[in-house]
Design an enzyme around this catalytic site. Structure first.
Site, PDB file in Angstrom:
ATOM      1  N   ARG A  37       8.442   3.945  -3.592  1.00 42.67           N
ATOM      2  CA  ARG A  37       8.854   5.035  -4.483  1.00 42.67           C
ATOM      3  C   ARG A  37       8.544   4.714  -5.943  1.00 42.67           C
ATOM      4  O   ARG A  37       8.727   3.592  -6.396  1.00 42.67           O
ATOM      5  CB  ARG A  37      10.350   5.255  -4.323  1.00 42.67           C
ATOM      6  CG  ARG A  37      10.852   6.545  -4.839  1.00 42.67           C
ATOM      7  CD  ARG A  37      12.016   7.059  -3.986  1.00 42.67           C
ATOM      8  NE  ARG A  37      12.279   8.439  -4.292  1.00 42.67           N
ATOM      9  CZ  ARG A  37      11.690   9.478  -3.728  1.00 42.67           C
ATOM     10  NH1 ARG A  37      10.789   9.303  -2.809  1.00 42.67           N
ATOM     11  NH2 ARG A  37      11.999  10.695  -4.062  1.00 42.67           N
ATOM     12  N   GLY A  42      11.445  -2.782  -7.482  1.00 37.86           N
ATOM     13  CA  GLY A  42      10.356  -3.525  -6.847  1.00 37.86           C
ATOM     14  C   GLY A  42       9.005  -2.868  -7.063  1.00 37.86           C
ATOM     15  O   GLY A  42       7.999  -3.544  -7.309  1.00 37.86           O
ATOM     16  N   CYS A  43       8.972  -1.551  -6.985  1.00 38.83           N
ATOM     17  CA  CYS A  43       7.710  -0.817  -7.169  1.00 38.83           C
ATOM     18  C   CYS A  43       7.217  -0.936  -8.606  1.00 38.83           C
ATOM     19  O   CYS A  43       6.018  -1.027  -8.853  1.00 38.83           O
ATOM     20  CB  CYS A  43       7.897   0.636  -6.771  1.00 38.83           C
ATOM     21  SG  CYS A  43       8.313   0.815  -5.022  1.00 38.83           S
ATOM     22  N   THR A  44       8.141  -0.972  -9.546  1.00 43.16           N
ATOM     23  CA  THR A  44       7.769  -1.137 -10.950  1.00 43.16           C
ATOM     24  C   THR A  44       7.190  -2.529 -11.183  1.00 43.16           C
ATOM     25  O   THR A  44       6.157  -2.672 -11.841  1.00 43.16           O
ATOM     26  CB  THR A  44       8.982  -0.875 -11.863  1.00 43.16           C
ATOM     27  OG1 THR A  44       9.401   0.485 -11.675  1.00 43.16           O
ATOM     28  CG2 THR A  44       8.634  -1.106 -13.322  1.00 43.16           C
ATOM     29  N   ALA A  47       3.664  -2.548  -9.670  1.00 44.19           N
ATOM     30  CA  ALA A  47       2.714  -1.763 -10.467  1.00 44.19           C
ATOM     31  C   ALA A  47       2.382  -2.469 -11.779  1.00 44.19           C
ATOM     32  O   ALA A  47       1.221  -2.492 -12.203  1.00 44.19           O
ATOM     33  CB  ALA A  47       3.287  -0.374 -10.734  1.00 44.19           C
TER      34      ALA A  47
END
Length: 154
Positions: A37, A42-44, A47
């Site tokens: 998402r 974690g995704c940040t 990325a």
């Protein structure tokens, strides 16, 4: 996904409305990284690792495309907030996720599909369009380094 097999085709728009197809990357290394998402911790981290390693990845001939279930507005906001300088694909109908196994299998895949939450995996595709490697559990803090380590010497 098994190394050596042909990578499944895809055709999707990114957060800027630019179309991306697997065939566009023939002759170059490509990484598709699937993440759960936009704008989550974690995704940040993942990325931002790719953003920070973008120049080194590009110098080695690798293009990185992010893929998650959110739409253009969420992707654009995420990219803008963190200065992400690579495409985030819009996976309408979860077609790319299904083709690349980012939903998993069995009952959990149905739940992931319903929630629109992908498994965190990355798929490295060689210049001939074949799967070179699948990273089942990417290290979100150093994912760019993981990808660099898998590329042949330049």
């Amino acid at each position: 996904m098994t190394p050596g097999q042909a990578a499944p085709d895809f055709d999707a728009l990114d957060q800027h409305g630019t179309r991306h197809r697997l065939t566009d990357y023939r002759g170059r290394w490509l990484a598709l990284y699937f993440y759960p998402r936009d704008d989550t911790p974690g995704c940040t981290k993942q990325a931002c690792s790719i953003r920070d390693g973008h120049a080194a990845l590009a110098a080695r001939g690798l293009t990185v495309l992010g893929v998650s279930a959110q739409g253009a507005a969420a992707h654009a906001a995420f990219a803008g907030k963190f200065g992400l300088d690579f495409p985030l694909l819009i996976d309408d109908g979860l077609l790319i996720a299904r083709r690349y196994g980012a939903l998993g299998s069995g009952p959990i895949a149905l739940l992931r599909g319903w929630l629109g939450l992908y498994r965190r995996i990355s798929v490295l595709i060689d210049p001939e369009g074949r799967i070179a490697r699948v990273i089942e559990r990417p290290d979100v803090s150093r994912h760019a380094d993981e990808l660099l380590a898998l590329l042949p010497p330049h």
